[in-house]
Design a protein around this motif. Structure first.
Motif, mmCIF file in Angstrom:
data_model
loop_
_atom_site.group_PDB
_atom_site.id
_atom_site.type_symbol
_atom_site.label_atom_id
_atom_site.label_comp_id
_atom_site.label_asym_id
_atom_site.label_seq_id
_atom_site.Cartn_x
_atom_site.Cartn_y
_atom_site.Cartn_z
ATOM 1 N N UNK A 8 0.853 -1.215 -0.086
ATOM 2 C CA UNK A 8 -0.122 0.184 0.107
ATOM 3 C C UNK A 8 0.987 1.185 -0.136
ATOM 4 N N UNK A 9 0.097 2.378 -0.288
ATOM 5 C CA UNK A 9 1.162 3.595 -0.069
ATOM 6 C C UNK A 9 1.409 4.238 1.103
ATOM 7 N N UNK A 10 0.184 3.723 1.919
ATOM 8 C CA UNK A 10 0.224 4.069 3.528
ATOM 9 C C UNK A 10 -0.201 2.876 4.367
ATOM 10 N N UNK A 11 0.645 2.631 5.560
ATOM 11 C CA UNK A 11 0.601 1.520 6.402
ATOM 12 C C UNK A 11 0.671 2.009 7.981
ATOM 13 N N UNK A 12 -0.367 1.712 8.611
ATOM 14 C CA UNK A 12 -0.155 1.824 10.121
ATOM 15 C C UNK A 12 -0.189 0.574 10.689
ATOM 16 N N UNK A 13 0.642 0.069 11.586
ATOM 17 C CA UNK A 13 0.510 -1.160 12.324
ATOM 18 C C UNK A 13 1.141 -1.228 13.510
ATOM 19 N N UNK A 14 0.860 -2.266 14.346
ATOM 20 C CA UNK A 14 1.016 -2.455 15.896
ATOM 21 C C UNK A 14 2.555 -2.971 15.820
ATOM 22 N N UNK A 15 2.959 -3.185 16.860
ATOM 23 C CA UNK A 15 4.345 -3.889 16.947
ATOM 24 C C UNK A 15 4.003 -5.550 17.002
ATOM 25 N N UNK A 16 2.775 -5.752 17.025
ATOM 26 C CA UNK A 16 2.823 -7.346 17.009
ATOM 27 C C UNK A 16 2.145 -7.572 15.819
ATOM 28 N N UNK A 17 1.879 -6.868 14.748
ATOM 29 C CA UNK A 17 1.057 -7.131 13.501
ATOM 30 C C UNK A 17 2.130 -7.754 12.502
ATOM 31 N N UNK A 18 1.578 -8.556 11.645
ATOM 32 C CA UNK A 18 2.275 -9.108 10.525
ATOM 33 C C UNK A 18 1.785 -8.382 9.223
ATOM 34 N N UNK A 19 2.574 -7.943 8.322
ATOM 35 C CA UNK A 19 2.208 -7.053 7.333
ATOM 36 C C UNK A 19 3.067 -7.242 6.205
ATOM 37 N N UNK A 20 2.761 -6.971 5.109
ATOM 38 C CA UNK A 20 3.569 -7.160 3.580
ATOM 39 C C UNK A 20 3.591 -6.142 2.892
ATOM 40 N N UNK A 21 4.656 -5.599 2.434
ATOM 41 C CA UNK A 21 4.845 -4.558 1.410
ATOM 42 C C UNK A 21 4.776 -5.006 -0.112
ATOM 43 N N UNK A 22 4.363 -4.528 -1.227
ATOM 44 C CA UNK A 22 4.483 -5.288 -2.354
ATOM 45 C C UNK A 22 5.117 -4.071 -3.431
ATOM 46 N N UNK A 23 5.849 -4.619 -4.121
ATOM 47 C CA UNK A 23 6.411 -3.818 -5.264
ATOM 48 C C UNK A 23 6.269 -4.525 -6.517
ATOM 49 N N UNK A 24 6.041 -3.895 -7.622
ATOM 50 C CA UNK A 24 5.921 -4.486 -8.985
ATOM 51 C C UNK A 24 6.271 -3.699 -9.970
ATOM 52 N N UNK A 25 7.021 -4.334 -10.986
ATOM 53 C CA UNK A 25 7.605 -3.540 -12.136
ATOM 54 C C UNK A 25 7.265 -4.642 -13.387
ATOM 55 N N UNK A 26 7.038 -3.879 -14.575
ATOM 56 C CA UNK A 26 6.914 -4.506 -15.795
ATOM 57 C C UNK A 26 7.588 -3.721 -16.814
ATOM 58 N N UNK A 27 8.926 -3.288 -16.264
ATOM 59 C CA UNK A 27 9.870 -2.817 -17.159
ATOM 60 C C UNK A 27 10.910 -3.908 -17.862
ATOM 61 N N UNK A 28 10.979 -5.157 -17.488
ATOM 62 C CA UNK A 28 11.929 -6.045 -18.146
ATOM 63 C C UNK A 28 13.147 -6.083 -17.292
ATOM 64 N N UNK A 29 13.173 -5.566 -16.210
ATOM 65 C CA UNK A 29 14.378 -5.183 -15.324
ATOM 66 C C UNK A 29 14.451 -6.573 -14.476
ATOM 67 N N UNK A 30 16.014 -6.819 -14.451
ATOM 68 C CA UNK A 30 16.067 -8.005 -13.495
ATOM 69 C C UNK A 30 16.753 -8.038 -12.367
ATOM 70 N N UNK A 31 16.785 -6.889 -11.825
ATOM 71 C CA UNK A 31 17.127 -6.561 -10.218
ATOM 72 C C UNK A 31 16.299 -5.441 -9.590
#
Lengths: 112, 116
Positions: A8-31
Protein backbone atom coordinates in the motif's frame (compact mmCIF):
# COMPACT_ATOMS: atom_id res chain seq x y z
CA UNK A 1 5.19 7.54 -13.28
CA UNK A 2 8.35 5.48 -13.45
CA UNK A 3 6.77 2.07 -14.07
CA UNK A 4 7.46 0.82 -10.55
CA UNK A 5 4.39 0.55 -8.34
CA UNK A 6 4.13 -0.06 -4.61
CA UNK A 7 1.22 -1.04 -2.41
CA UNK A 8 0.00 0.00 0.00
CA UNK A 9 1.01 3.64 -0.14
CA UNK A 10 0.36 4.09 3.57
CA UNK A 11 0.41 1.53 6.37
CA UNK A 12 -0.10 1.84 10.10
CA UNK A 13 0.62 -1.23 12.17
CA UNK A 14 1.11 -2.25 15.76
CA UNK A 15 4.29 -3.86 16.98
CA UNK A 16 2.68 -7.29 17.09
CA UNK A 17 1.17 -7.18 13.61
CA UNK A 18 2.37 -8.95 10.49
CA UNK A 19 2.08 -7.11 7.21
CA UNK A 20 3.64 -7.17 3.76
CA UNK A 21 4.72 -4.48 1.33
CA UNK A 22 4.47 -5.18 -2.38
CA UNK A 23 6.46 -3.84 -5.29
CA UNK A 24 5.80 -4.50 -8.94
CA UNK A 25 7.61 -3.56 -12.13
CA UNK A 26 6.89 -4.47 -15.73
CA UNK A 27 9.91 -2.79 -17.23
CA UNK A 28 11.71 -6.02 -17.99
CA UNK A 29 14.32 -5.32 -15.33
CA UNK A 30 16.12 -8.18 -13.66
CA UNK A 31 17.17 -6.51 -10.41
CA UNK A 32 15.01 -5.11 -7.62
CA UNK A 33 15.82 -3.32 -4.40
CA UNK A 34 14.39 -2.23 -1.08
CA UNK A 35 15.52 1.06 0.41
CA UNK A 36 14.57 2.65 3.72
CA UNK A 37 14.18 6.43 3.90
CA UNK A 38 14.03 7.83 7.43
CA UNK A 39 13.66 11.46 8.35
CA UNK A 40 16.98 13.29 8.61
CA UNK A 41 18.94 10.21 7.49
CA UNK A 42 20.34 9.12 4.13
CA UNK A 43 18.54 6.44 2.17
CA UNK A 44 19.68 3.02 3.30
CA UNK A 45 19.89 0.00 1.04
CA UNK A 46 18.17 -2.97 2.67
CA UNK A 47 18.05 -5.76 0.11
CA UNK A 48 19.08 -6.42 -3.48
CA UNK A 49 17.71 -9.16 -5.69
CA UNK A 50 19.21 -10.02 -9.06
CA UNK A 51 17.53 -12.63 -11.22
CA UNK A 52 15.34 -13.45 -8.20
CA UNK A 53 18.33 -14.33 -6.05
CA UNK A 54 19.24 -12.21 -3.05
CA UNK A 55 22.69 -10.80 -3.66
CA UNK A 56 23.06 -8.29 -0.87
CA UNK A 57 21.68 -7.90 2.62
CA UNK A 58 23.00 -4.90 4.45
CA UNK A 59 22.66 -6.33 7.96
CA UNK A 60 18.95 -5.73 8.17
CA UNK A 61 17.15 -7.04 11.28
CA UNK A 62 15.37 -10.35 10.79
CA UNK A 63 12.00 -8.72 11.48
CA UNK A 64 12.26 -7.63 7.83
CA UNK A 65 11.98 -10.56 5.43
CA UNK A 66 12.17 -10.04 1.66
CA UNK A 67 10.72 -12.28 -0.99
CA UNK A 68 11.19 -12.16 -4.76
CA UNK A 69 8.99 -14.80 -6.40
CA UNK A 70 9.76 -13.59 -9.93
CA UNK A 71 11.58 -10.78 -11.67
CA UNK A 72 8.51 -8.53 -11.65
CA UNK A 73 7.51 -8.74 -8.00
CA UNK A 74 9.21 -8.00 -4.73
CA UNK A 75 7.75 -8.24 -1.24
CA UNK A 76 8.90 -7.08 2.15
CA UNK A 77 7.32 -9.05 4.97
CA UNK A 78 7.15 -7.26 8.29
CA UNK A 79 6.66 -8.73 11.76
CA UNK A 80 7.16 -7.50 15.31
CA UNK A 81 8.44 -4.15 14.14
CA UNK A 82 9.62 -1.36 16.40
CA UNK A 83 8.53 2.31 16.34
CA UNK A 84 11.97 3.26 14.96
CA UNK A 85 11.13 1.22 11.87
CA UNK A 86 8.64 3.91 10.88
CA UNK A 87 9.89 5.29 7.57
CA UNK A 88 9.27 5.52 3.85
CA UNK A 89 10.14 2.22 2.17
CA UNK A 90 11.17 2.59 -1.43
CA UNK A 91 11.37 -0.10 -4.05
CA UNK A 92 13.54 0.28 -7.13
CA UNK A 93 14.47 -1.73 -10.19
CA UNK A 94 17.20 -1.74 -12.80
CA UNK A 95 18.82 -3.64 -15.60
CA UNK A 96 22.24 -5.03 -14.79
CA UNK A 97 23.97 -2.79 -17.24
CA UNK A 98 22.00 0.37 -16.50
CA UNK A 99 21.97 2.86 -13.69
CA UNK A 100 19.36 2.84 -10.94
CA UNK A 101 16.81 5.09 -12.51
CA UNK A 102 13.44 3.74 -11.51
CA UNK A 103 12.03 4.08 -8.01
CA UNK A 104 8.53 3.38 -6.80
CA UNK A 105 6.46 5.98 -4.92
CA UNK A 106 7.15 4.32 -1.59
CA UNK A 107 5.09 2.97 1.29
CA UNK A 108 4.83 5.29 4.26
CA UNK A 109 4.99 2.95 7.27
CA UNK A 110 4.05 3.99 10.79
CA UNK A 111 4.64 1.54 13.65
CA UNK A 112 2.69 2.31 16.80
CA UNK B 1 33.92 3.22 3.72
CA UNK B 2 32.56 5.73 1.30
CA UNK B 3 30.54 8.70 2.53
CA UNK B 4 28.49 11.39 0.83
CA UNK B 5 27.91 14.78 2.43
CA UNK B 6 25.39 17.41 1.46
CA UNK B 7 26.08 20.40 3.65
CA UNK B 8 22.98 22.40 2.73
CA UNK B 9 19.83 21.00 4.34
CA UNK B 10 17.73 23.66 2.60
CA UNK B 11 18.17 26.06 -0.29
CA UNK B 12 15.96 28.61 -1.93
CA UNK B 13 16.03 30.14 -5.41
CA UNK B 14 13.98 32.68 -7.28
CA UNK B 15 12.18 31.43 -10.35
CA UNK B 16 14.32 31.81 -13.50
CA UNK B 17 17.50 32.19 -11.43
CA UNK B 18 20.38 29.75 -11.05
CA UNK B 19 21.12 27.69 -7.96
CA UNK B 20 23.98 25.35 -7.07
CA UNK B 21 23.62 22.44 -4.68
CA UNK B 22 26.77 21.13 -3.02
CA UNK B 23 27.93 17.58 -2.56
CA UNK B 24 31.22 16.18 -1.36
CA UNK B 25 32.21 12.58 -1.03
CA UNK B 26 34.98 10.53 0.41
CA UNK B 27 36.44 7.45 -1.25
CA UNK B 28 39.72 5.73 -1.88
CA UNK B 29 38.47 4.18 -5.11
CA UNK B 30 39.35 5.44 -8.57
CA UNK B 31 36.43 3.86 -10.41
CA UNK B 32 33.02 5.11 -9.35
CA UNK B 33 29.88 6.91 -10.44
CA UNK B 34 28.10 9.91 -9.01
CA UNK B 35 24.43 10.76 -9.31
CA UNK B 36 21.90 13.41 -8.48
CA UNK B 37 18.35 12.31 -7.75
CA UNK B 38 15.25 14.47 -7.41
CA UNK B 39 12.36 13.58 -5.11
CA UNK B 40 9.38 15.94 -5.54
CA UNK B 41 6.86 16.13 -2.70
CA UNK B 42 4.74 12.97 -2.67
CA UNK B 43 6.18 11.86 -5.98
CA UNK B 44 8.64 9.28 -7.12
CA UNK B 45 12.37 9.74 -7.01
CA UNK B 46 13.93 10.16 -10.40
CA UNK B 47 17.48 10.25 -11.67
CA UNK B 48 18.51 13.72 -12.79
CA UNK B 49 22.06 13.30 -13.92
CA UNK B 50 25.03 10.96 -13.61
CA UNK B 51 28.80 11.33 -13.89
CA UNK B 52 31.43 8.70 -14.47
CA UNK B 53 34.58 9.38 -12.47
CA UNK B 54 36.85 8.59 -15.42
CA UNK B 55 35.26 11.32 -17.53
CA UNK B 56 36.72 14.77 -17.15
CA UNK B 57 33.87 16.45 -18.98
CA UNK B 58 31.05 17.60 -16.73
CA UNK B 59 27.69 15.97 -17.43
CA UNK B 60 24.77 18.10 -18.55
CA UNK B 61 21.06 17.38 -18.98
CA UNK B 62 19.17 20.36 -20.31
CA UNK B 63 19.01 22.90 -17.46
CA UNK B 64 20.92 20.62 -15.10
CA UNK B 65 24.70 20.44 -15.07
CA UNK B 66 27.36 19.31 -12.66
CA UNK B 67 30.71 20.64 -11.58
CA UNK B 68 32.79 17.54 -10.97
CA UNK B 69 36.07 18.20 -9.19
CA UNK B 70 37.66 14.79 -8.76
CA UNK B 71 40.71 15.91 -6.82
CA UNK B 72 38.56 17.88 -4.41
CA UNK B 73 35.95 15.09 -4.31
CA UNK B 74 33.25 17.59 -5.05
CA UNK B 75 30.15 17.06 -7.20
CA UNK B 76 27.82 20.05 -7.25
CA UNK B 77 24.58 20.37 -9.20
CA UNK B 78 23.69 23.57 -11.01
CA UNK B 79 20.10 24.24 -11.98
CA UNK B 80 19.71 27.04 -14.49
CA UNK B 81 16.53 28.98 -15.22
CA UNK B 82 14.86 27.46 -12.15
CA UNK B 83 11.22 26.49 -12.49
CA UNK B 84 8.52 25.93 -9.90
CA UNK B 85 8.59 22.24 -10.77
CA UNK B 86 12.21 22.03 -9.65
CA UNK B 87 11.10 22.31 -6.02
CA UNK B 88 12.04 18.99 -4.44
CA UNK B 89 14.51 17.13 -2.28
CA UNK B 90 17.75 16.56 -4.14
CA UNK B 91 20.00 13.67 -3.22
CA UNK B 92 23.59 13.16 -4.20
CA UNK B 93 24.67 9.52 -4.46
CA UNK B 94 27.81 7.47 -4.99
CA UNK B 95 28.32 4.03 -6.41
CA UNK B 96 31.50 2.01 -6.69
CA UNK B 97 32.50 1.05 -10.19
CA UNK B 98 32.45 -2.61 -9.29
CA UNK B 99 29.33 -2.50 -7.14
CA UNK B 100 25.82 -3.55 -8.05
CA UNK B 101 23.68 -0.98 -9.77
CA UNK B 102 21.54 -0.35 -6.73
CA UNK B 103 24.16 -0.20 -4.03
CA UNK B 104 24.13 3.54 -3.84
CA UNK B 105 25.40 5.61 -0.95
CA UNK B 106 23.21 8.65 -0.51
CA UNK B 107 23.67 12.01 1.13
CA UNK B 108 21.01 13.35 3.49
CA UNK B 109 19.54 15.56 0.83
CA UNK B 110 18.94 19.24 0.15
CA UNK B 111 15.43 20.63 0.12
CA UNK B 112 15.12 23.14 -2.70
CA UNK B 113 12.36 25.74 -2.67
CA UNK B 114 11.58 27.83 -5.74
CA UNK B 115 10.00 31.23 -5.18
CA UNK B 116 7.68 32.64 -7.84
Amino acid sequence: ETGVTQTPRHLVMGMTNKKSLKCEQHLGHNAMYWYKQSAKKPLELMFVYSLEERVENNSVPSRFSPECPNSSHLFLHLHTLQPEDSALYLCASSQDIGELRFFGPGTRLTVL
Amino acid sequence: AQTVTQSQPEMSVQEAETVTLSCTYDTSESDYYLFWYKQPPSRQMILVIRQEAYKQQNATENRFSVNFQKAAKSFSLKISDSQLGDAAMYFCAYRSGGGSQGNLIFGKGTKLSVKP
